[in-house]
Design an enzyme around this catalytic site. Structure first.
Site, mmCIF file in Angstrom:
data_model
loop_
_atom_site.group_PDB
_atom_site.id
_atom_site.type_symbol
_atom_site.label_atom_id
_atom_site.label_comp_id
_atom_site.label_asym_id
_atom_site.label_seq_id
_atom_site.Cartn_x
_atom_site.Cartn_y
_atom_site.Cartn_z
ATOM 1 N N HIS A 198 0.855 -1.191 0.000
ATOM 2 C CA HIS A 198 0.000 0.000 0.000
ATOM 3 C C HIS A 198 0.889 1.239 0.000
ATOM 4 O O HIS A 198 1.886 1.288 0.733
ATOM 5 C CB HIS A 198 -0.887 -0.008 1.244
ATOM 6 C CG HIS A 198 -1.961 1.034 1.247
ATOM 7 N ND1 HIS A 198 -1.697 2.385 1.451
ATOM 8 C CD2 HIS A 198 -3.310 0.940 1.085
ATOM 9 C CE1 HIS A 198 -2.832 3.058 1.416
ATOM 10 N NE2 HIS A 198 -3.821 2.212 1.188
ATOM 11 N N CYS A 236 -3.933 2.674 -4.315
ATOM 12 C CA CYS A 236 -4.926 3.439 -3.554
ATOM 13 C C CYS A 236 -5.054 4.833 -4.140
ATOM 14 O O CYS A 236 -4.143 5.652 -3.999
ATOM 15 C CB CYS A 236 -4.534 3.503 -2.086
ATOM 16 S SG CYS A 236 -5.708 4.431 -1.069
ATOM 17 N N HIS A 263 -7.830 0.174 -4.125
ATOM 18 C CA HIS A 263 -8.621 0.990 -3.200
ATOM 19 C C HIS A 263 -9.117 2.188 -3.994
ATOM 20 O O HIS A 263 -8.311 2.963 -4.517
ATOM 21 C CB HIS A 263 -7.765 1.485 -2.030
ATOM 22 C CG HIS A 263 -7.396 0.417 -1.047
ATOM 23 N ND1 HIS A 263 -6.722 0.705 0.119
ATOM 24 C CD2 HIS A 263 -7.627 -0.917 -1.050
ATOM 25 C CE1 HIS A 263 -6.539 -0.424 0.793
ATOM 26 N NE2 HIS A 263 -7.078 -1.419 0.101
ATOM 27 N N ASP A 308 -12.894 2.682 -0.457
ATOM 28 C CA ASP A 308 -12.014 2.933 0.681
ATOM 29 C C ASP A 308 -12.741 3.804 1.695
ATOM 30 O O ASP A 308 -13.959 3.714 1.829
ATOM 31 C CB ASP A 308 -10.711 3.547 0.186
ATOM 32 C CG ASP A 308 -9.553 3.348 1.149
ATOM 33 O OD1 ASP A 308 -9.722 2.640 2.158
ATOM 34 O OD2 ASP A 308 -8.477 3.886 0.882
ATOM 35 N N HIS A 309 -12.048 4.660 2.388
ATOM 36 C CA HIS A 309 -12.663 5.457 3.449
ATOM 37 C C HIS A 309 -13.956 6.124 2.981
ATOM 38 O O HIS A 309 -14.062 6.590 1.846
ATOM 39 C CB HIS A 309 -11.706 6.564 3.906
ATOM 40 C CG HIS A 309 -10.411 6.042 4.424
ATOM 41 N ND1 HIS A 309 -9.308 6.841 4.587
ATOM 42 C CD2 HIS A 309 -10.033 4.798 4.813
ATOM 43 C CE1 HIS A 309 -8.309 6.121 5.057
ATOM 44 N NE2 HIS A 309 -8.714 4.872 5.199
ATOM 45 N N TYR A 322 -14.799 4.311 8.329
ATOM 46 C CA TYR A 322 -15.246 2.954 8.022
ATOM 47 C C TYR A 322 -16.675 2.676 8.483
ATOM 48 O O TYR A 322 -16.982 1.610 9.008
ATOM 49 C CB TYR A 322 -14.276 1.940 8.628
ATOM 50 C CG TYR A 322 -12.972 1.880 7.865
ATOM 51 C CD1 TYR A 322 -12.875 1.151 6.693
ATOM 52 C CD2 TYR A 322 -11.862 2.597 8.298
ATOM 53 C CE1 TYR A 322 -11.689 1.118 5.968
ATOM 54 C CE2 TYR A 322 -10.672 2.572 7.586
ATOM 55 C CZ TYR A 322 -10.589 1.824 6.422
ATOM 56 O OH TYR A 322 -9.418 1.810 5.698
#
Length: 346
Positions: A198, A236, A263, A308-309, A322
Site C-alpha cells: 500500500h 490506492c 482501493h 475505501d474510506h 469505516y
C-alpha cells in the site's frame, strides 16, 4: 473485478450481515487483530475468521494487513526472526485459500489525518488532513492517536522509536525493503500469494520520518526490487491522489499487470495542498473516478477492489472512515460505472 469490503471483526459495528446486503458485494477484506506485530498468525485463528466470513455468504478475499515489524523497516534487532515469522504466516494463510495480502512499509505510523470528523458543507463528517494542523501535532508530547496507528506503544517507547528512525535515511528504507522482499516474495511465489504494498498515506514525510512509496517513479523502483508478479501493488487512489503531481489514471495503465488490489476513493485537494476526504462521486472531489475505473477496465483488471474510506452520513457513528452507509454508496457507484463499461463493450 471482484468487489470487497473492509471488515474489522466482531467488534465492528458494520456487521457481515449488513455488508452482505450491499448489491454486488462478494468478498471481505480483514485481518487478525489480536496477534502482536511480528508474531506468527495461528492456523486456528485464520480458520475461524474464514469460517465466520463464509457463514455470512461472503468470501475472505484479501488480508489487510499482515503488519511489518519496525525492526524489519529499520534493518535492526530481530528482523530475521520477524521475517521468518512473516513467511510462516503467509504459509498458514495459503492453507485457507488466501491469495492476496496487503501490507505497507510506513515507519511507525499508518495513515495520518489532522481531524477524524471534520464537518463538510453538506453536513457529513469526513477525515481531513490540514497541513497547518499537522505541523503543530506532536505524537510524543500530546495525546495524539489515530485508528491506523499501533496503539501498543507507550510514550517512552514511541520516543525511543522515533529517535532510532532519526538515523535512518530514505536509502536505508529502500535497502531494508529489498532485504524483506528478497526473503518474503520467494515464499509468496511458493504458496501463490500476491503481495500488494500500500502506498504511504499521505505520500510525503510525516513527523520527519522517511517515506518511499509515494509516486510513480518510486513505484517503478519498488517493482524492480524483486521482479515477480507476486511482488505487486495495492493502488490506492485516495492515498496517491492527494498530490496533483500523481496521475492515478496513468499509474493504472503503467502498472496494470502488477496491481493486485485497488482501493478506490475520492479526495478534494485544497489550495495549500491539504486535502479532505469526500464522497466517491467524481464531482465531489479532485479525482475522476470514471477515468480511474475505465483504466482498470481497459487493462482487463480481474483483481480485488474495495471502496475505501467513507464519510459519516445520516447520523451514523462508528470507526472513523469505516462506516457502512457512505462506503456502501461508494461500492454501488463503482459497480455502476463498471457495469456501464462492460455493457458498452458489447
Amino acid at each position: 473485478m471482484q468487489m470487497t469490503f473492509r471488515w474489522y471483526g466482531d467488534d465492528d459495528p458494520v456487521t457481515l450481515s449488513k455488508i452482505r446486503q450491499i448489491p454486488g458485494m462478494t468478498g471481505i477484506v480483514s485481518a487478525i487483530y489480536d496477534i502482536p506485530v511480528g508474531e506468527v498468525w495461528p492456523e486456528e485463528k485464520i480458520k475461524a475468521l474464514k469460517e465466520k466470513v463464509e457463514s455470512a455468504g461472503l468470501k475472505l478475499s484479501v488480508i489487510e494487513s499482515v503488519p511489518v515489524h519496525e525492526d524489519i523497516k529499520m534493518g535492526t534487532g530481530d528482523r530475521d526472526r520477524y521475517i521468518e515469522n512473516y513467511c510462516q504466516t503467509l504459509k498458514n494463510l495459503s492453507k485457507f485459500g488466501i491469495d492476496c495480502v496487503c501490507y505497507n512499509f510506513m515507519p511507525v505510523f499508518d495513515w495520518t489525518r489532522s481531524d477524524l470528523a471534520h464537518e463538510l458543507s453538506d453536513g457529513s463528517n469526513a477525515l481531513v488532513y490540514y497541513k497547518d494542523q499537522v505541523a503543530h501535532m506532536d505524537p510524543v508530547k500530546g495525546d495524539l492517536s489515530l485508528p491506523g496507528w499501533d496503539a501498543s506503544y507507550t510514550k517512552d517507547s514511541l520516543a525511543r522509536l522515533l529517535e532510532s528512525y532519526s538515523k535512518i535515511t530514505e536509502e536505508d528504507m529502500w535497502n531494508n525493503l529489498k532485504y524483506f522482499l528478497d526473503k518474503v516474495i520467494k515464499v509468496a511465489e511458493e504458496v501463490h500469494i500476491k503481495m500488494a504494498i500500500h502506498p504511504d498515506d499521505p505520500p510525503w514525510s510525516i513527523f520527519g520520518l522517511p517515506r518511499i512509496i509515494t509516486d510513480k517513479q518510486n513505484l517503478e523502483r519498488f517493482l524492480k526490487l524483486y521482479d515477480s508478479k507476486y511482488n505487486g501493488l495495492t493502488l490506492c487512489s485516495g492515498s496517491l491522489g492527494v498530490t496533483e503531481s500523481n496521475d492515478v489514471v496513468d499509474m493504472i495503465y503503467s502498472f496494470a499487470d502488477r496491481i493486485h488490489f485497488a482501493h478506490v476513493r475520492n479526495v478534494k485537494i485544497t489550495e495549500d495542498g491539504s486535502f479532505e476526504e469526500s464522497a466517491h462521486l467524481s464531482s465531489c472531489g479532485s479525482l475522476d473516478i470514471v477515468k480511474i475505473m475505465k483504466a482498470y477496465h481497459d487493462t482487463g483488471f480481474t483483481g480485488y477492489v474495495r471502496p475505501d474510506h467513507g464519510r459519516m452520513i445520516w447520523g451514523e457513528t462508528g470507526r472513523p472512515g469505516y462506516g457502512l452507509y457512505d462506503r456502501a454508496l461508494g461500492a454501488t457507484y463503482i459497480n455502476g460505472i463498471w457495469e456501464t463499461l462492460e455493457k458498452l463493450d458489447k
